[in-house]
Design a protein around this motif. Sequence first.
Motif, short mmCIF file in Angstrom:
data_model
loop_
_atom_site.label_atom_id
_atom_site.label_comp_id
_atom_site.label_asym_id
_atom_site.label_seq_id
_atom_site.Cartn_x
_atom_site.Cartn_y
_atom_site.Cartn_z
N LEU A 1 0.83 -1.20 0.00
CA LEU A 1 0.00 0.00 0.00
C LEU A 1 0.86 1.25 0.00
N ILE A 2 1.90 1.24 0.85
CA ILE A 2 2.78 2.41 0.95
C ILE A 2 3.56 2.64 -0.33
N LEU A 3 4.07 1.55 -0.93
CA LEU A 3 4.83 1.69 -2.17
C LEU A 3 3.95 2.22 -3.29
N ASN A 4 2.69 1.83 -3.33
CA ASN A 4 1.76 2.37 -4.32
C ASN A 4 1.54 3.85 -4.09
N GLU A 5 1.46 4.23 -2.84
CA GLU A 5 1.26 5.64 -2.52
C GLU A 5 2.48 6.45 -2.93
N LEU A 6 3.68 5.85 -2.80
CA LEU A 6 4.90 6.57 -3.17
C LEU A 6 4.90 6.96 -4.64
N ASN A 7 4.26 6.16 -5.47
CA ASN A 7 4.20 6.46 -6.89
C ASN A 7 3.40 7.72 -7.18
N LYS A 8 2.67 8.19 -6.19
CA LYS A 8 1.86 9.40 -6.35
C LYS A 8 2.59 10.63 -5.82
N ASP A 9 3.89 10.48 -5.59
CA ASP A 9 4.70 11.61 -5.10
C ASP A 9 4.15 12.17 -3.79
N LYS A 10 4.01 11.31 -2.81
CA LYS A 10 3.54 11.75 -1.51
C LYS A 10 4.61 12.57 -0.80
N ILE A 11 4.16 13.41 0.12
CA ILE A 11 5.09 14.28 0.84
C ILE A 11 4.98 14.03 2.33
N CYS A 12 6.02 14.40 3.03
CA CYS A 12 6.06 14.28 4.48
C CYS A 12 5.21 15.39 5.09
N PHE B 1 10.51 5.80 6.40
CA PHE B 1 9.47 6.71 6.82
C PHE B 1 8.35 5.95 7.52
N TYR B 2 7.58 6.69 8.32
CA TYR B 2 6.40 6.15 8.99
C TYR B 2 5.16 6.62 8.23
N SER B 3 4.11 5.80 8.28
CA SER B 3 2.88 6.20 7.60
C SER B 3 1.70 5.40 8.11
N PHE B 4 0.54 5.97 7.84
CA PHE B 4 -0.71 5.22 7.91
C PHE B 4 -1.39 5.50 6.59
N GLY B 5 -1.20 4.57 5.64
CA GLY B 5 -1.58 4.81 4.25
C GLY B 5 -3.04 5.16 4.05
N LEU B 6 -3.94 4.59 4.86
CA LEU B 6 -5.37 4.85 4.67
C LEU B 6 -5.73 6.30 4.97
N CYS B 7 -4.91 6.96 5.77
CA CYS B 7 -5.14 8.37 6.10
C CYS B 7 -4.28 9.31 5.27
N ASP B 8 -3.48 8.74 4.38
CA ASP B 8 -2.62 9.56 3.54
C ASP B 8 -1.70 10.42 4.41
N PHE B 9 -1.14 9.81 5.45
CA PHE B 9 -0.28 10.52 6.39
C PHE B 9 1.10 9.90 6.37
N PHE B 10 2.13 10.74 6.19
CA PHE B 10 3.51 10.26 6.05
C PHE B 10 4.46 11.13 6.88
N LEU B 11 5.44 10.50 7.48
CA LEU B 11 6.50 11.20 8.20
C LEU B 11 7.83 10.52 7.91
N HIS B 12 8.82 11.29 7.45
CA HIS B 12 10.16 10.74 7.43
C HIS B 12 10.52 10.25 8.83
N LYS B 13 11.33 9.20 8.91
CA LYS B 13 11.74 8.71 10.23
C LYS B 13 12.41 9.83 11.03
N TRP B 14 13.24 10.60 10.36
CA TRP B 14 13.92 11.71 11.04
C TRP B 14 12.91 12.73 11.56
N CYS B 15 11.89 13.06 10.75
CA CYS B 15 10.89 14.04 11.16
C CYS B 15 10.02 13.52 12.30
#
Length: 276
Positions: free
Chosen positions: A54-65, A76-90
């Motif tokens: 799911l996350i890799l598919n979302e990456l193809n859509k140029d998701k942002i942190c 990175f951390y994410s919850f794909g169903l909510c379209d929420f992403f955080l770099h591990k560092w962030c």
Amino acid sequence: MADDSISAIDLFLKQISMGDNKRETELNHFSHHHPLILSNVQGDNNLCYENELLILNELNKDKICNACVRKISAPFYSFGLCDFFLHKWCAELPNELEHLCHPHQLILLKKPPEPRGLFLCSGCEYYCNGFAFRRIEEECMNYFNYYLDVKCAFLPKAIIHKVHEHPLFLKKDCVTGGCAACPRRVWMFAFGCDICNFNLHYTCALLPDTIKHRYDEHHPFTLIYAPIKDGPDEYICEFCEEEIDPNWWFYHCIDCDLSACAKCICTERNEVQNIK
């Protein structure tokens, strides 16, 4: 990197994130109401396979942190169903920060209490909409609406630049003495040498040496610190179509005789970047 066109800020943040190998596969973060799952593009046996796909598919859509508002990259951390992403560092940003360019402690906010969450960053003077560090109100009556976005809050304290013989140290601005790279008089963070009264806006100091762009698919634009020897009498920016003052830094391709002022090419790069 294969070339120098990657943003120096992106590279700096990525190097920091690679410095810590500790990996918690699930994280409860104050900025989101669901547990966030760690993803690693190279594969991680601890991760749920369905979540990874799911996350890799979302990456193809140029998701942002959601924190630094830059393109997402592993880990990175994410919850794909909510379209929420955080770099591990962030995701590991401190809740409080002491910054050398501000006299008081700053606190981390998921969303500043400004209209639509937009805030003017005091570091780069751009409007931002990611996480922000803000001054504590009761301590900073003289710093009305002081914010720092994530990248400005964690700029290096000093850098070495090829155009100057001494280390350049982070400072609040370079209005006094001006920037050696551009004619702009803006109150943004700068890197400077007090011994020589040499200053660079931090955005100028971190300009990449070369950058690829759609205007020149075969050759990179090269950052020019001084006029080109035996070059044309004038340089015209391909974007704003204004004449470029060769006393300031600009980008040029000698092979195609194309030029661009640094301000224009960096603005375009943020919108239609072709960085590998």
